[in-house]
Structure formats: C-alpha cells, structure tokens
Design a protein around this motif. Structure first.
Motif, PDB file in Angstrom:
ATOM      1  N   TRP A   5       2.554   0.945   4.693  1.00  0.00           N
ATOM      2  CA  TRP A   5       3.623  -0.033   3.879  1.00  0.00           C
ATOM      3  C   TRP A   5       4.204  -1.214   4.776  1.00  0.00           C
ATOM      4  O   TRP A   5       4.843  -2.141   4.280  1.00  0.00           O
ATOM      5  N   SER A   6       3.747  -1.300   6.097  1.00  0.00           N
ATOM      6  CA  SER A   6       4.001  -2.438   6.907  1.00  0.00           C
ATOM      7  C   SER A   6       3.046  -3.404   6.673  1.00  0.00           C
ATOM      8  O   SER A   6       3.251  -4.500   7.226  1.00  0.00           O
ATOM      9  N   ASN A   7       1.814  -2.996   6.380  1.00  0.00           N
ATOM     10  CA  ASN A   7       0.876  -4.068   6.014  1.00  0.00           C
ATOM     11  C   ASN A   7       0.902  -4.714   4.678  1.00  0.00           C
ATOM     12  O   ASN A   7       1.282  -4.059   3.799  1.00  0.00           O
ATOM     13  N   ARG A   8       0.883  -6.186   4.717  1.00  0.00           N
ATOM     14  CA  ARG A   8       1.050  -7.049   3.784  1.00  0.00           C
ATOM     15  C   ARG A   8       0.186  -6.826   2.718  1.00  0.00           C
ATOM     16  O   ARG A   8       0.612  -6.894   1.364  1.00  0.00           O
ATOM     17  N   LEU A   9      -1.169  -6.851   2.998  1.00  0.00           N
ATOM     18  CA  LEU A   9      -1.997  -6.584   1.809  1.00  0.00           C
ATOM     19  C   LEU A   9      -2.037  -5.118   1.027  1.00  0.00           C
ATOM     20  O   LEU A   9      -2.245  -5.229  -0.186  1.00  0.00           O
ATOM     21  N   LYS A  11       0.980  -3.548   0.603  1.00  0.00           N
ATOM     22  CA  LYS A  11       2.066  -3.998  -0.103  1.00  0.00           C
ATOM     23  C   LYS A  11       1.650  -4.761  -1.666  1.00  0.00           C
ATOM     24  O   LYS A  11       1.881  -4.360  -2.717  1.00  0.00           O
ATOM     25  N   ILE A  12       0.768  -5.679  -1.373  1.00  0.00           N
ATOM     26  CA  ILE A  12       0.236  -6.413  -2.333  1.00  0.00           C
ATOM     27  C   ILE A  12      -0.533  -5.981  -3.501  1.00  0.00           C
ATOM     28  O   ILE A  12      -0.125  -5.924  -4.718  1.00  0.00           O
ATOM     29  N   CYS A  60      -7.348  -4.963  -2.441  1.00  0.00           N
ATOM     30  CA  CYS A  60      -6.059  -4.997  -1.561  1.00  0.00           C
ATOM     31  C   CYS A  60      -5.723  -3.864  -0.694  1.00  0.00           C
ATOM     32  O   CYS A  60      -5.364  -3.681   0.456  1.00  0.00           O
ATOM     33  N   GLY A  64      -6.192  -3.533   3.374  1.00  0.00           N
ATOM     34  CA  GLY A  64      -4.596  -2.833   4.058  1.00  0.00           C
ATOM     35  C   GLY A  64      -4.857  -1.765   4.529  1.00  0.00           C
ATOM     36  O   GLY A  64      -4.519  -1.511   5.713  1.00  0.00           O
ATOM     37  N   GLN A  67      -7.300  -2.158   7.600  1.00  0.00           N
ATOM     38  CA  GLN A  67      -6.389  -2.838   8.618  1.00  0.00           C
ATOM     39  C   GLN A  67      -5.791  -1.998   9.583  1.00  0.00           C
ATOM     40  O   GLN A  67      -5.673  -1.955  10.694  1.00  0.00           O
TER      41      GLN A  67
END
Length: 78
Positions: A5-9, A11-12, A60, A64, A67
C-alpha cells in the motif's frame, strides 16, 4: 501488505479496480440473491466499465507488487 500500500502504482491499480469492477460485481451479487429488479440482468454500461478497467488495474497492481518485491530483495541482500 503494508509495503504494497506504500507503492503508488499498487494504489492506483486498486482504485481503478474498485471503481471499475464494483458496479458490475454488485449487480451480479444483487441479482443472485434476488434484490435486483431483473433476475437476468444485462448490464451493458457496468460491463463495458469492467472491460476497460480490468487490464489496466491488473497491470498496475502487478507492476506495483513487482516493485515492492524487488525493493525488498535489494534491502535483504545488501
């Protein structure tokens, strides 16, 4: 899980999935338990929304997660 949940992709992807998949899945569920007015619905709009948001959300979410997994591997090996 917190790292995902700290990864932006990620979350998107999750937001796209919730906004794009929830209407169709809700109609299917409500029709299955008898709370939808039509017992055999043909939800064209929500179906198209699901169709156009499925792969972008999955991509996504996958990128994410990849990553986060690679970042964890670099920290653990160093």
């Amino acid at each position: 899980m917190k790292a995902l949940w700290s990864n932006r992709l990620f979350k998107i992807g999750a937001i796209i999935a919730v906004l794009g998949w929830t209407p169709l899945l809700a109609i299917i569920l409500l029709a299955a338990i008898g709370l939808w007015p039509d017992p055999n619905p043909n939800p064209i709009g929500p179906g198209l929304l699901f169709f156009f948001t499925f792969w972008p959300a999955v991509i996504c979410l996958g990128i994410g997660a990849l990553q986060v997994w690679r970042r964890r591997g670099q920290r653990g090996g160093a």
